[in-house]
Design a protein around this motif. Structure first.
Motif, short mmCIF file in Angstrom:
data_model
loop_
_atom_site.label_atom_id
_atom_site.label_comp_id
_atom_site.label_asym_id
_atom_site.label_seq_id
_atom_site.Cartn_x
_atom_site.Cartn_y
_atom_site.Cartn_z
N PHE A 33 43.81 67.81 19.32
CA PHE A 33 44.63 67.66 17.99
C PHE A 33 44.53 68.85 17.29
O PHE A 33 45.51 69.26 16.58
N ARG A 34 43.45 69.57 17.40
CA ARG A 34 43.39 70.72 16.60
C ARG A 34 44.37 71.72 16.77
O ARG A 34 44.62 72.39 16.01
N TYR A 35 44.51 71.95 18.26
CA TYR A 35 45.45 72.99 18.82
C TYR A 35 46.80 72.64 18.27
O TYR A 35 47.67 73.45 18.04
N ALA A 36 47.34 71.43 18.40
CA ALA A 36 48.40 70.87 18.24
C ALA A 36 48.94 71.26 16.48
O ALA A 36 49.98 71.42 16.42
N THR A 37 47.81 70.90 15.83
CA THR A 37 48.09 70.79 14.27
C THR A 37 48.20 72.35 14.13
O THR A 37 49.04 72.91 13.22
N GLU A 38 47.46 73.38 14.75
CA GLU A 38 47.56 74.77 14.25
C GLU A 38 48.94 75.34 14.76
O GLU A 38 49.76 76.05 14.13
N TYR A 39 49.38 74.78 15.94
CA TYR A 39 50.64 75.26 16.52
C TYR A 39 51.79 74.79 15.67
O TYR A 39 52.78 75.47 15.32
N ALA A 40 51.85 73.54 15.33
CA ALA A 40 52.95 73.00 14.72
C ALA A 40 53.02 73.57 13.16
O ALA A 40 54.07 73.79 12.60
N ARG A 41 52.03 74.03 12.44
CA ARG A 41 51.91 74.36 11.07
C ARG A 41 52.91 75.50 11.01
O ARG A 41 53.42 75.69 10.04
N ILE A 42 52.74 76.36 11.94
CA ILE A 42 53.33 77.73 11.99
C ILE A 42 54.72 77.56 12.61
O ILE A 42 55.81 77.99 11.98
N THR A 43 55.04 76.85 13.59
CA THR A 43 56.62 77.01 14.41
C THR A 43 57.22 75.99 13.43
O THR A 43 58.46 76.35 13.36
N LEU A 44 56.98 75.21 12.63
CA LEU A 44 57.80 74.30 11.60
C LEU A 44 58.55 75.24 10.67
O LEU A 44 59.66 75.16 10.18
N ILE A 45 58.00 76.56 10.32
CA ILE A 45 58.67 77.60 9.35
C ILE A 45 59.97 78.20 9.98
O ILE A 45 60.75 78.50 9.25
N GLY A 46 60.24 78.01 11.26
CA GLY A 46 61.32 78.70 12.03
C GLY A 46 62.34 77.52 11.91
O GLY A 46 63.57 78.09 12.39
#
Length: 463
Positions: free
Chosen positions: A136-149
């Protein structure tokens, strides 16, 4: 506005040459879009491991939601754009492009802001409530960034679709491939070289998407035969409601994928807990299968997109014999490619799994079963997906939507719930081939009916 001579090729050029000109770049572009996520998962699998792969599967519904909105606008826009070109209504074609770009920007910003604010509950909805804390921690970290694009992706999809339909699919392909290659290079550097983990993969993705966006938008002043004016970017209700319904089929193709992934994640976690595999192994394995499967699906979507301007223009110009010929050739190519892909999945399964990282024997056992059973009749998408685009191209969004809904929502999901209730985690695997077979029967009935209408129109014209 005078007609550009290049548009005459839709009526005069051979079908085979037109399909090569439009389908190959479209396929390349769609495959590249799939590779964006696959490349991330490969490097995350090698640099982070199974929990990283499971995390990217948790975030995958966020990607498909954005793609659903993006394809609704892009495919609807290009379908209406092509019809207007066929009818020689160039002002409305230009207005369609301008409205498509504007609504893509607004939709992208809305998706980014809403998902950033609701990320934790959304990830829980996608199956994250019972996974390992590390996943879950990895998922949150990955999504927070990729949503910017997301806004860059939505605009790029619309503009590249217009570029393809307007007669330069090669440039659209170059735009997509350039962003993907940059993503691959930066993934290797950020994840493996600098050790940034899932965050590095996410930043590599965004930078690649921005390059794609810049190259696509830079081409707008070079469009031939279309005079783009600033007022065309102002939203027009009549234009919007003319082209958005034509993208409904594409929307449901992607949105159906979102619903499927969310339900599959939750069912996987539920029945994984009741099996020897636990929740994280099936979640990671299904994630790999879905990503690899997306390559075949992307090829078929590319075939559909490539045939769309040919079918749409000739249907608008009432060249029904060319409409029929284009569809039949598209299906032949789709089924051929589907069979080749199916063979690769069945014969080189372990080699494909190893690309995403090597784990324990229990993980490999379930991953092998996923490929062999879940993708058992994957070649049928070579008929299913192009058929949906065919109905979309001739301005029949209801039938196009039916083609999409039968495969993913009407048949697959009920099969997944029923069979998993009977067979446990293995029932999820068998739901794939059963759903595809039922969908193929339904779509065949619709196509036979439409071909009868087209054949009647051809006979009337010959008479």
């Amino acid at each position: 506005m005078s007609q550009d001579n290049s548009l005459a090729m839709f009526e005069n050029e051979t079908i085979g040459k037109l399909m090569l000109k439009f389908s190959l770049p479209a396929i390349a572009s769609m495959v590249v879009n799939s590779i964006y996520n696959i490349v991330d998962q490969i490097f995350i699998g090698q640099g982070v491991g199974m929990y990283g792969n499971a995390a990217t599967n948790l975030t995958f519904p966020l990607v498909t939601i954005a793609m659903a909105i993006g394809t609704l606008i892009a495919d609807g826009c290009v379908a209406y754009f092509s019809l207007k070109l066929g009818q020689k209504n160039y002002d409305e074609a230009a207005r369609t492009m301008g409205n498509g770009i504007t609504i893509s920007l607004l939709a992208g910003l809305f998706i980014t802001l809403s998902m950033e604010l609701l990320l934790t509950p959304v990830l829980n909805l996608c199956g994250g409530a019972k996974v390992a804390e590390e996943t879950f921690r990895y998922a949150t970290e990955y999504a927070r960034i990729t949503l910017i694009g997301i806004p860059f992706v939505c605009i790029s999809m619309t503009v590249n679709s217009i570029i393809r339909a307007q007669g330069n699919p090669r440039y659209a392909m170059i735009s997509n491939i350039s962003g993907c290659l940059l993503n691959v290079v930066l993934d290797a550097w950020f994840v493996l070289g600098l050790g940034w983990g899932v965050a590095g993969a996410a930043w590599a993705t965004i930078i690649g998407q921005i390059l794609n966006f810049v190259l696509a938008v830079a081409y707008i002043p070079r469009l031939k035969g279309i005079e783009f004016k600033r007022e065309y970017a102002m939203l027009n209700g009549k234009t919007l409601f003319s082209f958005l319904p034509l993208g409904i089929s594409s929307f449901f193709t992607q949105f159906g994928s979102t619903i499927v992934v969310i339900c599959m994640n939750n069912l996987t976690v539920k029945y994984g807990l009741q099996s020897v595999y636990g929740p994280d192994i099936p979640l990671a394995a299904f994630g790999i299968v879905m990503k690899v499967n997306s390559i075949i699906v992307s090829v078929m979507v590319g075939l559909g997109i490539g045939s769309q301007p040919i079918v749409g223009y000739n249907y608008g110009a009432k060249n029904f014999h060319r409409v029929k010929a284009t569809y039949l050739r598209t299906i032949i190519v789709g089924l051929t490619v589907g069979i080749i892909g199916w063979g690769c999945f069945q014969l080189f399964t372990q080699e494909i799994i190893n690309i995403f990282g090597q784990e324990n024997e229990l993980y490999n056992d379930f991953a092998l079963k996923c490929f062999h059973i879940f993708l058992g009749v994957i070649f049928l998408v070579g008929f299913l997906i192009p058929s949906g685009f065919f109905f979309q191209s001739i301005g029949k969004p209801t039938k196009a939507m039916i083609c999409t809904l039968t495969r993913q929502l009407i048949y697959f999901l009920p099969c997944a719930y029923i069979l998993s209730g009977i067979m446990g985690i293995d029932g999820l695997l068998y739901a794939g081939p059963v759903g595809d077979c039922l969908a193929a029967i339904t779509v065949a009935i619709l196509i036979i009916g439409e071909m009868r209408i087209i054949n009647r129109n051809i006979k009337e014209q010959n008479a």
